[in-house]
Design a protein around this motif. Structure first.
Motif, mmCIF file in Angstrom:
data_model
loop_
_atom_site.group_PDB
_atom_site.id
_atom_site.type_symbol
_atom_site.label_atom_id
_atom_site.label_comp_id
_atom_site.label_asym_id
_atom_site.label_seq_id
_atom_site.Cartn_x
_atom_site.Cartn_y
_atom_site.Cartn_z
ATOM 1 N N VAL A 70 30.243 37.544 -53.833
ATOM 2 C CA VAL A 70 31.130 36.386 -53.647
ATOM 3 C C VAL A 70 30.343 35.200 -53.115
ATOM 4 C CG1 VAL A 70 33.116 35.523 -52.351
ATOM 5 C CG2 VAL A 70 33.187 37.800 -53.350
ATOM 6 N N SER A 71 29.438 35.466 -52.169
ATOM 7 C CA SER A 71 28.614 34.378 -51.621
ATOM 8 C C SER A 71 27.729 33.755 -52.692
ATOM 9 C CB SER A 71 27.754 34.911 -50.471
ATOM 10 O OG SER A 71 26.860 33.931 -50.010
ATOM 11 N N THR A 72 27.168 34.603 -53.578
ATOM 12 C CA THR A 72 26.298 34.082 -54.640
ATOM 13 C C THR A 72 27.069 33.227 -55.627
ATOM 14 O OG1 THR A 72 24.852 36.024 -54.437
ATOM 15 C CG2 THR A 72 24.687 34.735 -56.464
ATOM 16 N N ILE B 66 38.430 28.217 -48.765
ATOM 17 C CA ILE B 66 39.543 29.089 -49.171
ATOM 18 C C ILE B 66 39.799 28.940 -50.661
ATOM 19 C CG2 ILE B 66 42.037 29.458 -48.944
ATOM 20 C CD1 ILE B 66 41.749 28.638 -45.988
ATOM 21 N N ARG B 67 39.801 27.705 -51.148
ATOM 22 C CA ARG B 67 40.051 27.467 -52.577
ATOM 23 C C ARG B 67 38.958 28.108 -53.436
ATOM 24 N NH1 ARG B 67 39.815 22.534 -52.312
ATOM 25 N NH2 ARG B 67 42.014 21.961 -52.137
ATOM 26 N N ARG C 53 39.476 31.527 -55.953
ATOM 27 C CA ARG C 53 39.227 31.499 -57.396
ATOM 28 C C ARG C 53 38.196 32.544 -57.804
ATOM 29 N NH1 ARG C 53 38.917 24.883 -57.930
ATOM 30 N NH2 ARG C 53 41.176 24.490 -57.881
ATOM 31 N N ALA C 54 37.214 32.789 -56.928
ATOM 32 C CA ALA C 54 36.167 33.750 -57.275
ATOM 33 C C ALA C 54 36.707 35.180 -57.332
ATOM 34 C CB ALA C 54 35.017 33.658 -56.271
ATOM 35 N N VAL C 55 37.707 35.488 -56.487
ATOM 36 C CA VAL C 55 38.241 36.862 -56.463
ATOM 37 C C VAL C 55 39.526 36.977 -57.270
ATOM 38 C CG1 VAL C 55 37.188 37.311 -54.236
ATOM 39 C CG2 VAL C 55 39.524 36.423 -54.327
#
Length: 290
Positions: A55-57, A87-88, A92-94
């Motif tokens: 998620v960080s990447t 948060i936004r 979206r990433a997850v």
């Protein structure tokens, strides 16, 4: 206690509540039984089969900040504006709709965010070293120049070689009428159209980035290709900064929705939202987001 829950939920029992019951006809605010923002994001990440590092990447939000948000600790985000942006981005990433989470954050922290000083944001957000992409535009330009040069050399060199060969065979006799020399018109090379950089008087051998805070103030950070900081601080509304480097310019925009970008003399169109944190890299062949 999760962020967004009413403080009244921590009372041991209703019998010990010193607050008198509401008067007749007065509405009682319902307790917020929604799961916390961090719980929703953590569960969505686990359901998606993603790790915190992944998620960080993908979001470029540092690992400690992702962990803190999943624990409902927003103090490391650098302020409300950047907490909303994180948060936004993470939602979206997850694969989660960020709108309900942003509304829940606004309920807990207030709808209007306070201005964020530059120093905490500077500590919260740092540019990651990005792998530089191949500059295909420069390679194509170099290939075209080589082809044009080869065609011109072949045209002029071939004509000179045939002239020297005729001279070596001997001069014509006195009675022979001299043949008229063929007039050779040099090949007219196509004139290259001026690029946007040339029109804007931006040097082609460098990358030039202009930042204009047209819609509000924003914290920005700019680095050259060696990682040296060229600017780090707040840009007030109406102010602008121009950065130039021989290879690339790395940017972090604290509030990308307030910024207008001009790269190598051409305005870069964007759809950045207010409060959105963006990290960008520009090279001599742009405008393209690096």
């Amino acid at each position: 206690m999760s962020i967004g829950n009413s403080p009244e939920d921590d009372r041991p029992s209703d019998d010990l509540d010193p607050t008198p019951p509401p008067a007749d006809g007065q509405a009682t605010a319902p307790s917020d039984d929604r799961p916390s923002i961090g719980t929703v994001l953590r569960q969505a990440r686990v359901d998606a089969g993603l790790t915190v590092d992944e998620v960080s990447t993908s979001t470029r939000v540092r690992i400690p900040i992702v962990h803190a948000i999943e624990e409902d600790d927003f103090s490391r985000c650098g302020g409300d504006v950047y907490a909303r942006g994180h948060i936004r981005t993470i939602a979206r990433a997850v694969g989660v709709d960020p709108a309900p989470l942003l509304a829940q954050y606004a309920d807990a922290h207030g709808g209007q965010s306070a201005p964020t000083p530059a120093k905490p944001l500077f500590e919260a957000e740092r540019i990651r070293s990005d792998r530089r992409r191949p500059n295909w535009t420069a390679a194509m330009v170099a290939a075209i120049v080589i082809v044009i040069g080869f065609v011109g050399f072949t045209a002029f060199g071939g004509d000179n070689g045939s002239t020297d060969k005729k001279a070596a065979e001997g001069a014509p006799s006195a009675t022979a009428k001299p043949k008229p020399k063929p007039t050779h018109k040099p090949t007219k090379q196509p004139k290259a159209d001026p690029s946007d950089s040339a029109i804007a008087a931006a040097p082609r051998d460098k990358v030039t980035v202009k930042i204009n805070a047209a819609n509000g103030r924003s914290w920005i950070s700019a680095k050259d290709h060696n990682g040296r900081i060229m600017f780090d601080g707040l840009l007030e509304q109406g102010q602008s900064k121009t950065f130039q480097d021989s290879q690339k310019v790395d940017l972090v925009l604290g509030d990308a929705g307030a910024i207008q970008l001009y790269v190598n003399g051409k305005q870069v169109s964007n759809e950045f939202q207010p409060g959105q944190v963006e990290r960008l890299t520009y090279t001599k062949g742009d405008p393209e987001v690096g």
